[in-house]
Design a protein around this motif. Structure first.
Motif, PDB file in Angstrom:
ATOM      1  N   ARG A 191       0.859  -1.177   0.000  1.00  0.00           N
ATOM      2  CA  ARG A 191       0.000   0.000   0.000  1.00  0.00           C
ATOM      3  C   ARG A 191       0.898   1.230   0.000  1.00  0.00           C
ATOM      4  NH1 ARG A 191      -1.599  -3.912   2.852  1.00  0.00           N
ATOM      5  NH2 ARG A 191      -3.718  -4.747   2.691  1.00  0.00           N
ATOM      6  N   LYS A 192       0.316   2.333  -0.378  1.00  0.00           N
ATOM      7  CA  LYS A 192       1.121   3.558  -0.404  1.00  0.00           C
ATOM      8  C   LYS A 192       1.167   4.150   1.001  1.00  0.00           C
ATOM      9  CE  LYS A 192       1.328   5.880  -4.874  1.00  0.00           C
ATOM     10  NZ  LYS A 192       2.749   5.992  -4.891  1.00  0.00           N
ATOM     11  N   ASN A 193       2.065   3.683   1.830  1.00  0.00           N
ATOM     12  CA  ASN A 193       2.168   4.258   3.162  1.00  0.00           C
ATOM     13  C   ASN A 193       3.628   4.513   3.521  1.00  0.00           C
ATOM     14  OD1 ASN A 193       3.177   1.758   3.666  1.00  0.00           O
ATOM     15  ND2 ASN A 193       1.383   1.020   4.768  1.00  0.00           N
ATOM     16  N   TRP A 194       3.866   4.956   4.736  1.00  0.00           N
ATOM     17  CA  TRP A 194       5.228   5.357   5.114  1.00  0.00           C
ATOM     18  C   TRP A 194       6.186   4.180   5.116  1.00  0.00           C
ATOM     19  CZ3 TRP A 194       7.115   3.025   9.480  1.00  0.00           C
ATOM     20  CH2 TRP A 194       6.162   2.431  10.322  1.00  0.00           C
ATOM     21  N   LEU A 195       5.674   2.991   5.465  1.00  0.00           N
ATOM     22  CA  LEU A 195       6.540   1.819   5.530  1.00  0.00           C
ATOM     23  C   LEU A 195       7.088   1.484   4.138  1.00  0.00           C
ATOM     24  CD1 LEU A 195       7.609  -0.165   7.562  1.00  0.00           C
ATOM     25  CD2 LEU A 195       5.706  -1.674   7.046  1.00  0.00           C
ATOM     26  N   THR A 196       6.176   1.492   3.165  1.00  0.00           N
ATOM     27  CA  THR A 196       6.597   1.236   1.792  1.00  0.00           C
ATOM     28  C   THR A 196       7.616   2.277   1.353  1.00  0.00           C
ATOM     29  OG1 THR A 196       4.376   0.429   1.390  1.00  0.00           O
ATOM     30  CG2 THR A 196       5.738   0.851  -0.526  1.00  0.00           C
ATOM     31  N   HIS A 197       7.338   3.521   1.738  1.00  0.00           N
ATOM     32  CA  HIS A 197       8.249   4.597   1.355  1.00  0.00           C
ATOM     33  C   HIS A 197       9.639   4.345   1.934  1.00  0.00           C
ATOM     34  CE1 HIS A 197       9.330   8.520  -0.071  1.00  0.00           C
ATOM     35  NE2 HIS A 197       9.804   8.833   1.128  1.00  0.00           N
ATOM     36  N   ILE A 198       9.678   3.931   3.207  1.00  0.00           N
ATOM     37  CA  ILE A 198      10.970   3.656   3.850  1.00  0.00           C
ATOM     38  C   ILE A 198      11.703   2.545   3.123  1.00  0.00           C
ATOM     39  CG2 ILE A 198      12.006   2.651   5.925  1.00  0.00           C
ATOM     40  CD1 ILE A 198      10.249   4.326   7.581  1.00  0.00           C
ATOM     41  N   ILE A 199      10.964   1.475   2.770  1.00  0.00           N
ATOM     42  CA  ILE A 199      11.601   0.366   2.057  1.00  0.00           C
ATOM     43  C   ILE A 199      12.183   0.858   0.735  1.00  0.00           C
ATOM     44  CG2 ILE A 199      11.158  -1.816   0.896  1.00  0.00           C
ATOM     45  CD1 ILE A 199       9.149  -2.469   3.032  1.00  0.00           C
ATOM     46  N   GLU A 200      11.404   1.698   0.029  1.00  0.00           N
ATOM     47  CA  GLU A 200      11.887   2.178  -1.273  1.00  0.00           C
ATOM     48  C   GLU A 200      13.137   3.030  -1.118  1.00  0.00           C
ATOM     49  OE1 GLU A 200       8.502   3.900  -3.123  1.00  0.00           O
ATOM     50  OE2 GLU A 200       7.912   1.996  -4.023  1.00  0.00           O
ATOM     51  N   VAL A 201      13.138   3.902  -0.096  1.00  0.00           N
ATOM     52  CA  VAL A 201      14.321   4.736   0.141  1.00  0.00           C
ATOM     53  C   VAL A 201      15.528   3.860   0.457  1.00  0.00           C
ATOM     54  CG1 VAL A 201      15.345   6.374   1.761  1.00  0.00           C
ATOM     55  CG2 VAL A 201      13.076   6.791   0.842  1.00  0.00           C
ATOM     56  N   ASN A 202      15.294   2.800   1.248  1.00  0.00           N
ATOM     57  CA  ASN A 202      16.389   1.899   1.602  1.00  0.00           C
ATOM     58  C   ASN A 202      16.975   1.214   0.376  1.00  0.00           C
ATOM     59  OD1 ASN A 202      17.184   1.283   4.517  1.00  0.00           O
ATOM     60  ND2 ASN A 202      15.017   1.713   4.634  1.00  0.00           N
ATOM     61  N   ILE A 203      16.092   0.778  -0.521  1.00  0.00           N
ATOM     62  CA  ILE A 203      16.585   0.092  -1.710  1.00  0.00           C
ATOM     63  C   ILE A 203      17.368   1.058  -2.586  1.00  0.00           C
ATOM     64  CG2 ILE A 203      15.854  -1.046  -3.838  1.00  0.00           C
ATOM     65  CD1 ILE A 203      13.564  -2.253  -2.195  1.00  0.00           C
ATOM     66  N   ALA A 204      16.841   2.290  -2.722  1.00  0.00           N
ATOM     67  CA  ALA A 204      17.556   3.290  -3.524  1.00  0.00           C
ATOM     68  C   ALA A 204      18.930   3.563  -2.917  1.00  0.00           C
ATOM     69  CB  ALA A 204      16.740   4.579  -3.591  1.00  0.00           C
ATOM     70  N   ASN A 205      18.980   3.605  -1.589  1.00  0.00           N
ATOM     71  CA  ASN A 205      20.263   3.861  -0.934  1.00  0.00           C
ATOM     72  C   ASN A 205      21.231   2.694  -1.160  1.00  0.00           C
ATOM     73  OD1 ASN A 205      22.060   5.307   0.759  1.00  0.00           O
ATOM     74  ND2 ASN A 205      21.631   3.798   2.351  1.00  0.00           N
ATOM     75  N   LEU A 206      20.722   1.467  -1.052  1.00  0.00           N
ATOM     76  CA  LEU A 206      21.578   0.293  -1.273  1.00  0.00           C
ATOM     77  C   LEU A 206      22.191   0.328  -2.662  1.00  0.00           C
ATOM     78  CD1 LEU A 206      19.856  -2.884   0.158  1.00  0.00           C
ATOM     79  CD2 LEU A 206      21.792  -1.622   1.038  1.00  0.00           C
TER      80      LEU A 206
END
Lengths: 322, 302
Positions: free
Chosen positions: B100-115
């Motif tokens: 779902r479009k929520n903060w948790l998903t956003h955090i995961i996406e930011v983490n992947i981009a950072n990796l």
């Protein structure tokens, strides 16, 4: 309006099922199916969440080991001491010489990759026929697929002898040849991403420019380039972050001697090359020499993090415009 | 009228000049690639023979070979494959189909981009502190494979997401309309359609992992290995063994680095030959990915 509906539809749990007028028995069956699939969803969620764990692992390890290091060495010394000799009898722990090597090699690399990559992107996007573009792009991208240690070999045994023909007193290990080869390696990062950004510029803008009597060059430089600027900027920042983190080319071709110099004709160690050098030796786990690589790694991580955040912000702007 | 003509002539001339410059820069990039290949081939071709593939490294350059290196690459890659592929594809499916479009998903996406943006050597430091010492995996095939698996994870995730995103929503709706559940839709409809794109990403990821050197040096991969990991199958019970996971190892790029950093010229020839093997590996994997992508684009038209 319809798009909005579809988006919501995909984000949720197959809501199509709920909108149908169903009997209670039917609904319980649906609920059972959803309950049965709950473990699958959790498993997938776990896989996605694993990336958080890796990040926590990276940041945690770097900070944990660096804290031990900074108990021995003050942050002020770390940032200002002009000597980096952690393995000598009289140890100095100043990161400046290593950062200097990193900055110099990266600047040389960018001086190659940014102009060449941008011109290639402008050419492929605005001048070349689609056929040429489709053929050239994947071949150029092979440049970034070559293992970096092979580039290191190329820098040490091809680029350096070549440069020595023009600069006779060039030492065998020097930042110039490492930087140049690194620049060649990151050309595709600049050219491919910039070209993607230019392709996303609406055709209308170009047609407007042509209608005003502009030629292709003016259109490319004055219309397409500014319109795609944030995407192009993001590609530059990716290139910087690659250059800063690049390890094997500099470890092979730039030497491993920390050297606070702005002369590209000299050899110097980068942050990454130092980590490699220490890893090749046999430093006992827990010694101060062992912890220096984590302190150096933390500095490197923070440096690339800044660029990654910048790039992320730029890309987001780029997405908002179109 | 004459002014107009001269303006047009000047414009066209400018265009042609810049096109020439563009061709020049493109040729520069391609020429660098060619020079690299030719240099490696000229230096290394003379060392490539059966003896080179089936000997261990040695103090004598002419007797040294890459047996332990290519076997090491093979076993480390198998661990990487088993880590990055299931994790990456599952994460991609979750983010594209379930999240779902929520903060948790956003955090995961930011983490992947950072990796995706962290330099590879930092993964090596993480593996050194966490896998090698904290989890006591040692400087083993398992630690190396996991490190490279984490490193290429973002590539697989991004490829999976892009492949899924390219599938029109109608396919999903048709499946739901026939009463399929979410997972049935993913498994029977979306994954088969996305398989081409996912395969491309997997191949690119593996070619990246094969050439990666820095993180493996950081976890302390030995460079002089004159033995092979124990065989995974044995003639006596229990027939299968996982001892090879804990074996010390070397891989092709590390062997090459070892040889290129020696002063003697003969070892440089060995390095070139190893580089040639390595580059043939990675470039053919990349070529395969390009072919798959090209054929896919021709076959599937939504």
């Amino acid at each position: 309006m319809q798009d909005q509906y579809l988006l919501e539809n995909r984000a949720g749990d197959a809501p199509v099922l709920e909108t149908s007028a169903a009997s209670p028995a039917h609904l319980t069956r649906l609920k059972r199916v959803r309950w049965r699939e709950w473990p699958i969803e959790m498993l997938l969620f776990g896989a996605a969440g694993f990336s958080i764990l890796i990040n926590v692992g990276i940041v945690g390890t770097l900070i944990y080991e660096s804290l031990v290091f900074f108990r021995h060495v003050s942050l002020w010394d770390f940032l200002t001491d002009p000597l980096w000799t952690p393995l000598f009898a009289d140890p100095h722990y100043g990161i400046l010489p290593l950062l200097c090597g990193t900055v110099m090699t990266s600047l040389i690399a960018l001086a190659v990759a940014v102009p060449v990559g941008t011109i290639i992107a402008l050419y492929l996007s605005e001048f070349a026929s689609p056929w040429v573009r489709e053929a050239i792009k994947p071949v150029l991208e092979l440049l970034s697929a070559v293992p970096t240690v092979v580039f290191g070999y190329f820098a040490l045994l091809f680029m350096t002898p070549l440069l020595q023909k023009f600069i006779p007193d060039l030492p065998g290990f020097n930042m110039l040849s490492a930087g140049l080869v690194m620049g060649i390696m990151i050309i595709p990062y600049v050219s491919s991403l910039s070209e993607d950004a230019m392709q996303a510029v609406p055709m209308l803008l170009r047609e407007g420019a042509y209608a005003c009597g502009a030629n292709r060059l003016t259109t490319a430089l004055r219309v397409v380039f500014p319109a795609a600027l944030s995407g192009i900027g993001a590609s530059y920042i990716l290139a910087i972050s690659r250059a800063v983190g690049e390890t094997m080319i500099v470890a092979v071709a730039a030497g491993m001697q920390p050297n606070l110099t702005w002369n590209p004709l000299k050899g110097a160690a980068t942050v990454t090359a130092y980590i490699v050098q220490v890893s090749l030796g046999d430093l006992p786990h827990g010694s101060i020499g062992y912890q220096t690589i984590f302190a150096a790694g933390l500095a490197l991580f923070l440096l690339t993090l800044v660029f990654n955040i910048l790039g992320h912000l730029l890309r987001r702007r780029f997405r908002e415009v179109y | 009228m004459r002014e107009m003509d001269s303006y047009i002539a000047r414009s066209l001339w400018q265009d042609r000049m810049f096109a020439c410059l563009g061709v020049l820069c493109t040729v520069f990039g391609l020429a660098a690639l060619c020079a690299l290949l030719v240099k490696l081939a000229l230096d290394g071709a003379s060392r490539i023979d059966w003896q080179f593939f089936f000997s261990y490294p040695s103090r004598h350059a002419s007797r040294a070979g890459i047996l332990s290196a290519w076997v090491g690459t093979l076993v480390v890659m198998s661990v990487t494959f088993c880590t990055a592929i299931p994790l990456g594809i599952a994460a991609g499916i979750y983010l594209e189909e379930y999240a779902r479009k929520n903060w948790l998903t956003h955090i995961i996406e930011v983490n992947i981009a950072n990796l995706a943006g962290v330099p590879s050597i930092i993964f090596g430091l993480m593996a050194l502190g966490l896998l090698v010492y904290l989890l006591h995996l040692g400087q083993s095939v398992l630690a190396a494979g996991l490190t490279l698996g984490f490193l290429v994870l973002p590539i697989v995730i991004v490829a999976t997401r892009e492949a899924l995103r390219a599938i029109p929503t109608e396919i999903r709706e048709a499946s739901y309309a026939l009463g399929a559940s979410k997972w049935q839709t993913v498994w029977h409809h979306l994954l088969p359609y996305a398989s081409g794109g996912i395969a491309t990403g997997v191949i690119i990821a593996m070619s990246r992992a094969i050439g990666e050197t820095a993180p493996l040096i950081t976890i302390g991969a030995l460079t002089f290995i004159a033995f092979l990991p124990p065989s995974p199958v044995s003639p006596s019970p229990p027939f299968l063994s996982l001892d090879w996971l804990h074996s010390a190892f070397t891989v092709l790029p590390i062997q090459m680095f070892n040889w290129v950093s020696r002063p003697q010229q003969e070892f440089h020839l060995n390095a070139a030959a190893t580089g040639l093997v390595l580059i043939v590996f990675t470039l053919s994997l990349n070529a395969l990915a390009i072919i798959i992508r090209y054929r896919m684009r021709r076959r599937i038209k939504w």
